[in-house]
Scaffold this active site. Structure first.
Site, PDB file in Angstrom:
ATOM      1  N   LEU A 103      40.341  34.100  34.594  1.00 19.80           N
ATOM      2  CA  LEU A 103      41.375  35.010  34.098  1.00 19.80           C
ATOM      3  C   LEU A 103      41.317  36.428  34.667  1.00 19.80           C
ATOM      4  O   LEU A 103      42.301  37.157  34.595  1.00 19.80           O
ATOM      5  CB  LEU A 103      41.338  35.065  32.560  1.00 19.80           C
ATOM      6  CG  LEU A 103      41.514  33.709  31.858  1.00 19.80           C
ATOM      7  CD1 LEU A 103      41.582  33.919  30.351  1.00 19.80           C
ATOM      8  CD2 LEU A 103      42.765  32.985  32.339  1.00 19.80           C
ATOM      9  N   ASP A 162      40.986  27.109  48.261  1.00 19.40           N
ATOM     10  CA  ASP A 162      39.731  27.836  48.452  1.00 19.40           C
ATOM     11  C   ASP A 162      38.694  27.000  49.186  1.00 19.40           C
ATOM     12  O   ASP A 162      37.506  27.191  49.004  1.00 19.40           O
ATOM     13  CB  ASP A 162      39.183  28.306  47.100  1.00 19.40           C
ATOM     14  CG  ASP A 162      38.963  27.131  46.143  1.00 19.40           C
ATOM     15  OD1 ASP A 162      39.258  25.994  46.531  1.00 19.40           O
ATOM     16  OD2 ASP A 162      38.492  27.361  45.017  1.00 19.40           O
ATOM     17  N   CYS A 218      33.496  31.021  46.209  1.00 16.70           N
ATOM     18  CA  CYS A 218      33.892  32.079  45.288  1.00 16.70           C
ATOM     19  C   CYS A 218      32.956  32.147  44.077  1.00 16.70           C
ATOM     20  O   CYS A 218      32.569  33.220  43.630  1.00 16.70           O
ATOM     21  CB  CYS A 218      35.328  31.792  44.855  1.00 16.70           C
ATOM     22  SG  CYS A 218      36.043  33.028  43.850  1.00 16.70           S
TER      23      CYS A 218
END
Ligand code: ZN
Length: 281
Positions: A103, A162, A218
């Site tokens: 988020l 990704d 990530c």
């Protein structure tokens, strides 16, 4: 075209013309109004007044079908800007559910969306933003097997995934189908953006023939939300350029973005004669 719609558009053109008159007098530009409704003219008025944009670009956008792969940190700004700008049809592909750790950077998803499929969560927001856009969520993971079918018939693909495996699969499928593509990646406070016109400019594999070994993910290396926002916004900008031709895209090379040092660098890339993805295109 009703009189009031013409009047509204004429007012927009007059505003542009009067701003120019302040510098030097110029003849009022000829305004060509295609098939835009009155609400469309109002919704898109701030881009319609741009001299480079106009109604022809707006109509081109409205007729376009774009596939956004990934509804995460890059996919959020890409899909939001494209829906807001009036792309006619947007497909959103993602197989993940919304997690709390998403988020801080994935601005299509909010706390009440935890556990919801990202493709569905994204589609719901995009429909709120612009009900005129047809949004199609696909809850699946893109791979080399399904990429050709997903890419087929699209005017443009924006790869917001990704993983290198997905990028190579998407690049190969777009080259084979001659579908324009915007690639990007972001990690930490840096990223890159590249536009690909298959058969006419260097593709992603021309630029990066093999994936780097042990490329950080990530989840391990981290990423700052605004860095993803900048790179995703650049992708959206490239998408709008490729769909309308209003400005040259970042083709035959990529833009390297260093947000820690606040530096942008254009890196040139040539097509490779032995590229397995684009040499035969
Ligand atoms: Zn290539």
């Amino acid at each position: 075209m009703s009189g009031s719609r013409r009047g509204f558009f004429r007012d927009l053109a007059a505003a542009v013309a009067s701003a120019k008159d302040a510098v030097e007098p110029e003849p009022e530009p000829e305004v060509v109004v295609h098939d835009l409704t009155e609400p469309e003219i109002e919704r898109y008025s701030r881009q319609l007044v741009l001299p480079e944009w106009g109604s022809a670009a707006q109509v081109a956008l409205g007729e376009a079908s774009v596939l956004v792969i990934g509804a995460g940190a890059l996919g959020a700004p890409v899909a939001l800007y494209l829906a807001g700008a009036g792309v006619g049809r947007i497909g959103i592909v993602d197989d993940d559910d919304v997690e709390l750790s998403n988020l801080h950077r994935q601005l299509l998803h909010y706390t009440p969306d935890l556990g919801v499929a990202k493709a569905e969560s994204a589609a719901a927001k995009l429909r709120f933003l612009n009900p005129d856009v047809v949004v199609e969520p696909y809850q699946m993971r893109v791979d080399a097997e399904n990429a050709p079918a997903l890419v087929e018939g699209q005017d443009l693909v924006v790869d917001c995934s990704d993983s290198f495996a997905t990028r190579y699969a998407v690049n190969a499928a777009c080259c084979a189908a001659r579908v324009k593509l915007v690639e990007a990646g972001v990690l930490g406070m840096a990223g890159m953006v590249m536009s690909i016109k298959p058969g006419r400019s260097a593709c992603y594999r021309c630029a990066f023939p093999v994936a780097p070994r042990d490329a950080p993910r990530c989840a391990d290396a981290g990423v700052l939300g605004p860095a993803a926002g900048v790179v995703g916004s650049l992708q959206a900008m490239e998408a709008m350029k490729l769909l309308t031709g209003v400005a040259p895209a970042i083709a035959d090379g990529f833009l390297q973005v260093d947000l820690a040092g606040a530096e942008f660098l254009r890196v040139k890339v040539s097509r490779r004669a032995d590229c397995p993805d684009c040499s035969g295109v």
